[in-house]
Design an enzyme around this catalytic site. Structure first.
Site, mmCIF file in Angstrom:
data_model
loop_
_atom_site.group_PDB
_atom_site.id
_atom_site.type_symbol
_atom_site.label_atom_id
_atom_site.label_comp_id
_atom_site.label_asym_id
_atom_site.label_seq_id
_atom_site.Cartn_x
_atom_site.Cartn_y
_atom_site.Cartn_z
ATOM 1 C CG ASP A 184 -1.733 -1.113 1.867
ATOM 2 O OD1 ASP A 184 -2.034 -2.102 0.510
ATOM 3 O OD2 ASP A 184 -2.172 -1.588 2.228
ATOM 4 C CE LYS A 214 2.892 -2.186 -4.383
ATOM 5 N NZ LYS A 214 1.856 -1.986 -3.069
ATOM 6 C CE LYS A 229 0.586 10.469 -7.680
ATOM 7 N NZ LYS A 229 0.531 11.238 -6.610
ATOM 8 C CG ASN A 259 -2.620 -10.366 -2.637
ATOM 9 O OD1 ASN A 259 -3.348 -10.373 -3.746
ATOM 10 N ND2 ASN A 259 -1.352 -11.326 -2.198
ATOM 11 C CB ALA A 260 -2.561 -6.360 -5.474
ATOM 12 N N GLY A 261 -4.857 -4.222 -4.005
ATOM 13 C CA GLY A 261 -5.849 -3.436 -3.430
ATOM 14 C C GLY A 261 -4.370 -2.124 -4.106
ATOM 15 C CG HIS A 262 -1.988 -2.174 -6.605
ATOM 16 N ND1 HIS A 262 -1.219 -2.730 -7.257
ATOM 17 C CD2 HIS A 262 -1.746 -2.489 -5.412
ATOM 18 C CE1 HIS A 262 -0.195 -3.627 -7.127
ATOM 19 N NE2 HIS A 262 -1.496 -3.346 -5.783
ATOM 20 C CD GLN A 320 0.736 -8.681 -2.972
ATOM 21 O OE1 GLN A 320 1.166 -9.737 -3.606
ATOM 22 N NE2 GLN A 320 -0.787 -8.207 -2.961
ATOM 23 N N GLY A 359 -10.561 -3.976 3.680
ATOM 24 C CA GLY A 359 -11.872 -2.111 4.430
ATOM 25 C C GLY A 359 -10.902 -1.799 5.968
ATOM 26 N NE ARG A 399 -3.706 0.231 3.214
ATOM 27 C CZ ARG A 399 -3.971 1.265 2.616
ATOM 28 N NH1 ARG A 399 -3.532 2.308 2.853
ATOM 29 N NH2 ARG A 399 -5.118 0.900 1.518
ATOM 30 C CE LYS A 431 -1.420 7.921 1.885
ATOM 31 N NZ LYS A 431 -1.858 6.217 2.463
ATOM 32 C CB VAL A 438 2.508 16.470 -2.898
ATOM 33 C CG1 VAL A 438 3.871 17.037 -2.867
ATOM 34 C CG2 VAL A 438 1.919 16.975 -4.045
HETATM 35 P P1 GDP Z 1 -0.605 0.065 -2.958
HETATM 36 O O1 GDP Z 1 -1.551 -1.300 -3.155
HETATM 37 O O2 GDP Z 1 0.942 0.101 -2.908
HETATM 38 O O3 GDP Z 1 -1.146 0.992 -4.860
HETATM 39 O O4 GDP Z 1 -1.237 1.189 -2.127
HETATM 40 P P2 GDP Z 1 -2.877 1.857 -2.195
HETATM 41 O O5 GDP Z 1 -3.736 2.282 -3.629
HETATM 42 O O6 GDP Z 1 -3.809 0.744 -1.450
HETATM 43 O O7 GDP Z 1 -2.962 2.553 -0.983
HETATM 44 C C1 GDP Z 1 -2.383 3.730 -1.082
HETATM 45 C C2 GDP Z 1 -3.264 4.685 -0.677
HETATM 46 O O8 GDP Z 1 -2.690 6.430 -0.882
HETATM 47 C C3 GDP Z 1 -4.249 5.194 -2.295
HETATM 48 O O9 GDP Z 1 -5.927 5.873 -1.180
HETATM 49 C C4 GDP Z 1 -3.838 6.350 -2.372
HETATM 50 O O10 GDP Z 1 -5.402 7.071 -3.282
HETATM 51 C C5 GDP Z 1 -3.342 7.259 -1.420
HETATM 52 N N1 GDP Z 1 -2.166 7.875 -2.093
HETATM 53 C C6 GDP Z 1 -1.510 7.895 -2.915
HETATM 54 N N2 GDP Z 1 -0.396 9.080 -2.712
HETATM 55 C C7 GDP Z 1 -0.451 10.004 -1.795
HETATM 56 C C8 GDP Z 1 -0.150 10.836 -1.725
HETATM 57 O O11 GDP Z 1 1.004 11.489 -2.099
HETATM 58 N N3 GDP Z 1 -0.578 11.507 -0.621
HETATM 59 C C9 GDP Z 1 -1.971 11.372 0.046
HETATM 60 N N4 GDP Z 1 -2.130 11.760 0.647
HETATM 61 N N5 GDP Z 1 -2.111 9.753 -0.608
HETATM 62 C C10 GDP Z 1 -1.892 8.831 -1.573
HETATM 63 P P1 IMO Z 2 -0.855 -4.001 -2.697
HETATM 64 O O1 IMO Z 2 -0.001 -4.700 -3.208
HETATM 65 C C1 IMO Z 2 -0.489 -4.389 1.818
HETATM 66 C C2 IMO Z 2 -0.707 -8.795 3.810
HETATM 67 C C3 IMO Z 2 -2.224 -9.477 4.295
HETATM 68 C C4 IMO Z 2 -1.923 -10.409 4.742
HETATM 69 C C5 IMO Z 2 -0.072 -11.026 4.617
HETATM 70 C C6 IMO Z 2 -1.147 -12.294 3.439
HETATM 71 O O2 IMO Z 2 -2.753 -3.646 -2.129
HETATM 72 O O3 IMO Z 2 0.361 -3.311 -1.676
HETATM 73 P P2 IMO Z 2 -2.134 -12.800 1.516
HETATM 74 O O4 IMO Z 2 -3.916 -12.704 1.561
HETATM 75 O O5 IMO Z 2 -0.978 -12.416 0.741
HETATM 76 O O6 IMO Z 2 -2.115 -14.340 1.886
HETATM 77 O O7 IMO Z 2 -2.418 -12.094 3.035
HETATM 78 O O8 IMO Z 2 -0.100 -10.288 3.116
HETATM 79 N N1 IMO Z 2 -1.354 -8.345 2.273
HETATM 80 C C7 IMO Z 2 -0.562 -6.976 1.877
HETATM 81 N N2 IMO Z 2 -0.682 -5.892 2.569
HETATM 82 N N3 IMO Z 2 -0.586 -4.543 0.621
HETATM 83 C C8 IMO Z 2 -1.000 -5.836 -0.228
HETATM 84 O O9 IMO Z 2 -1.208 -5.429 -1.577
HETATM 85 C C9 IMO Z 2 -1.663 -6.600 0.787
HETATM 86 N N4 IMO Z 2 -1.464 -8.251 -0.145
HETATM 87 C C10 IMO Z 2 -1.327 -9.005 0.785
HETATM 88 O O10 IMO Z 2 -2.798 -8.296 4.224
HETATM 89 O O11 IMO Z 2 -0.781 -10.126 6.392
HETATM 90 MG MG MG Z 3 -2.747 -1.377 -1.747
#
Ligand code: GDP
Ligand code: IMO
Ligand code: MG
Length: 434
Positions: free
Chosen positions: A17, A20, A22, A42-45, A234, A312, A315, A341, A423
Site C-alpha cells: 500500500d 504503487k 498511483k 489480495n492487492a488493492g491499487h 504486495q 477495509g 492499517r 504520501k 504530494v
Molecule cells: P498500493 O497498494 O501500493 O497501490 O497502494 P493503495 O492504493 O493500497 O494505498 C495507497 C493509498 O494512498 C491510496 O488511497 C492512494 O489513493 C493514496 N495515495 C497515494 N499517493 C498518495 C499521496 O502522495 N498522498 C496521499 N495523501 N495519498 C496518496
Molecule cells: P498491495 O499490492 C498490504 C498482507 C495481508 C496479510 C499478508 C498475507 O495493495 O500493496 P495474503 O492474502 O496475501 O495471504 O495475506 O499480506 N497483504 C497486503 N498488505 N497490501 C497488499 O497488497 C497486501 N497483500 C497481502 O494483509 O498480512
Molecule cells: Mg494496496
C-alpha cells in the site's frame, strides 16, 4: 537493427500500500506495456485522476490509458468472479479493458475452495493467524508448487471440469482434516455451491478475453524496442523468502519475481523504482518495529486515510523504518526511490526516521533472522516538521526546507536518490526531480 529495450520495474519496499497504483498510472504515459507479475486479488491499487477514484486488484494499473497494452503475467493468480467485477467497474467509468488487456495462459486460477481453505487455515492458526486477505492466495500458490493447480489455459481443455472437481474434493478433505466443514465458511456471503455457480459462469466470460503465451509476446515486444513497466503487488517485507516470515504473502514480490512472473531474462531488467511511504504502515499480523500505538500513530492513520483497499481493515502505522528500507533497496537493486504520501506528514511538528534497532541492549542495523521473536526497540533520529500543506507544490525547489532535509536524510541513509515525490492521491500531484 533495433536494440531491445529493458523492462523497468515498480514495486513496494515496505509492507504494501505504498501507492504503487498511483505511480504506475502516472508513469504509464512513458511506457507501451504495463504488466503485473505477482499476487492477485489480495492487492488493492488505487488510481485517482480527473475526479475519478478507482481501485484495481488483478488488472494492471495502466488500464486507464487506452493506448497502452496491459498484461496479467503467469505469476499472477486470477479469481474469475473478482476479475469480472473489476472489468465491470472499469466499464462503468467508460473503459473497455478487453481492448487492451492480455492474460497469460499460465496464470493460475483461484478456486472457490481455495478461499474456503484460506479461511480454514487462518481459523486453525487462532491468534497466530497471518491476517490474510482471505482471497485464497496461500492455498492457490500452494497448489501451483504442489503441481495440482489449474491454469487459465486449462479452461479450454476437455478435462477442465473433471480437474476442477478432483481438486475441489482434495480441498474439502483438507478443510475437514483441519477439523472444520466447508459449510462453516462463506465466500462473499455465499455458500460454496452458490459461489461455484457464479465461478463457472465467470470462467465462460474469462474465455472470451485475449489469453495467450504472454512470455513470447513480451519478449517479442522487447525486441521491437517497446517500453515495458512491470508493476509489483504486495511488497518486499511481505516477500515469501525475505519478508517477515511467516507473516508474508505467498509470492516473490521483489524484482527477481519479474523474471519468473513474466518470463523475462535478468539481462533485460532495466531501472528498479522502489516506492516507500514517507512513514510506514502494515495491515494484517506480524512484526512492525516502528509501529506507534499512541496519538501520533492515530494521526498518521487519520491523515493518511489508512484503511485497506481490499479488506477495509484499519492499517497499523509508524515512522519510516530505514533498516527495513535499506534491506529492501539491497534485495531489489533499487535505482530510484519514489517517496509517497509526504503530505500526510504536513501537520507534524517533528518527524522521525528509525536508523537502527536495539535488541536486548545490542544495536543492529540489519533485519534480524526472527523479527517476530525478538523484542526490537527502534532507535530514531528526529527532524523538524514543515507544518504547511505541500499538496499543490509541483516543483522540488519550492518544497519547504524541512522536507528537503528529511528527503536528503533518506537519500543519505539509503544511498539512493529520491526521483519522485507524491504530494496527494491525484495523478497530477506529483513532483519529478530532474
Ligand atoms: P498500493 O497498494 O501500493 O497501490 O497502494 P493503495 O492504493 O493500497 O494505498 C495507497 C493509498 O494512498 C491510496 O488511497 C492512494 O489513493 C493514496 N495515495 C497515494 N499517493 C498518495 C499521496 O502522495 N498522498 C496521499 N495523501 N495519498 C496518496
Ligand atoms: P498491495 O499490492 C498490504 C498482507 C495481508 C496479510 C499478508 C498475507 O495493495 O500493496 P495474503 O492474502 O496475501 O495471504 O495475506 O499480506 N497483504 C497486503 N498488505 N497490501 C497488499 O497488497 C497486501 N497483500 C497481502 O494483509 O498480512
Ligand atoms: Mg494496496
Amino acid at each position: 537493427m533495433m536494440i531491445a529495450n529493458k523492462v523497468d520495474i515498480l514495486l513496494g519496499l515496505q509492507w504494501g500500500d505504498e501507492g504503487k497504483g498511483k505511480v504506475v498510472d502516472y508513469l504509464s504515459k512513458d511506457y507501451d506495456i504495463i504488466a503485473r507479475f505477482n499476487g492477485g486479488p489480495n492487492a488493492g491499487h488505487t488510481l485517482e485522476f480527473n475526479g475519478i477514484k478507482h481501485a484495481l486488484h488483478i488488472i494492471p494499473s495502466g488500464i486507464c490509458h487506452k493506448d497502452k497494452q496491459n498484461i496479467i503475467g503467469n505469476g499472477v493468480l486470477i479469481e474469475p468472479c473478482i476479475f469480472l467485477e473489476e472489468i465491470e467497474s472499469l466499464q462503468n467509468i467508460g473503459y473497455t479493458p478487453k481492448d487492451n488487456l492480455i492474460i497469460s495462459n499460465k496464470a493460475h486460477l483461484i478456486l472457490p475452495t481455495h478461499r474456503l481453505l484460506d479461511a480454514a487455515n487462518e481459523k486453525a492458526k487462532g491468534d497466530k493467524k497471518i491476517g490474510s486477505t482471505l482471497k485464497g492466495i496461500g492455498p492457490a500458490y500452494t497448489d501451483k508448487v504442489a503441481r495440482t493447480g489449474i491454469r487459465v489455459g486449462d479452461v479450454f481443455e476437455k478435462d477442465f471440469t473433471e480437474k476442477y472437481f478432483s481438486i475441489k474434493n482434495l480441498h474439502i478433505n483438507q478443510i475437514k482434516s483441519l477439523g472444520f466443514t466447508p459449510q462453516e465458511f462463506s465466500i462473499s456471503d455465499k455458500t460454496l455451491e452458490e459461489y461455484e455457480k457464479l465461478w463457472f459462469e465467470a470462467i465462460e466470460e474469462v474465455k472470451t478475453f485475449n489469453i495467450t503465451n504472454t512470455e513470447y509476446y513480451i519478449n517479442q515486444k522487447l525486441q521491437e524496442g517497446k517500453r515495458i513497466l512491470a508493476e509489483g503487488a504486495q511488497a518486499t517485507m511481505l516477500d515469501i523468502d525475505f519478508g517477515s516470515y511467516p507473516f508474508v504473502t505467498s509470492s516473490t514480490t521483489i524484482s527477481a519475481g519479474v523474471c519468473l512472473g513474466l518470463g523475462i531474462a535478468p539481462t533485460y531488467i532495466g531501472r528498479v523504482y522502489g516506492t516507500t511511504k514517507a512513514y510506514c504502515t502494515r495491515v494484517g499480523s506480524g512484526p512492525f518495529p516502528t509501529e506507534l500505538f499512541d496519538q501520533t500513530g492515530e494521526q498518521l492513520c487519520e491523515q493518511g486515510h489508512e484503511y485497506g483497499v481490499t479488506t477495509g481493515r484499519k492499517r497499523r502505522t509508524g515512522w519510516l523504518d530505514i533498516v527495513a528500507l535499506r534491506y529492501a533497496c539491497m534485495l531489489n537493486g533499487v535505482t530510484d526511490l519514489m517517496l509517497m504520501k509526504i503530505d500526510v506528514l504536513d501537520n507534524f511538528s517533528q518527524v522521525k526516521l528509525c536508523e537502527k534497532y536495539s535488541i536486548n541492549g545490542k544495536e543492529i542495523d540489519y533485519i534480524p533472522y526472527n523479527m517476530s521473536a525478538d523484542k526490537i526497540t527502534p532507535i530514531y533520529s528526529s527532524y523538524k516538521g514543515w507544518m504547511q500543506s505541500v499538496s499543490k507544490i509541483r516543483d522540488y525547489e519550492a518544497l519547504p526546507l524541512e522536507i528537503k532535509d528529511y528527503i536528503s536524510a533518506i537519500e543519505q541513509k539509503t544511498g539512493i536518490k529520491v526521483k519522485l515525490i507524491s504530494v496527494s492521491p491525484d495523478r497530477e500531484d506529483t513532483i519529478i526531480r530532474q
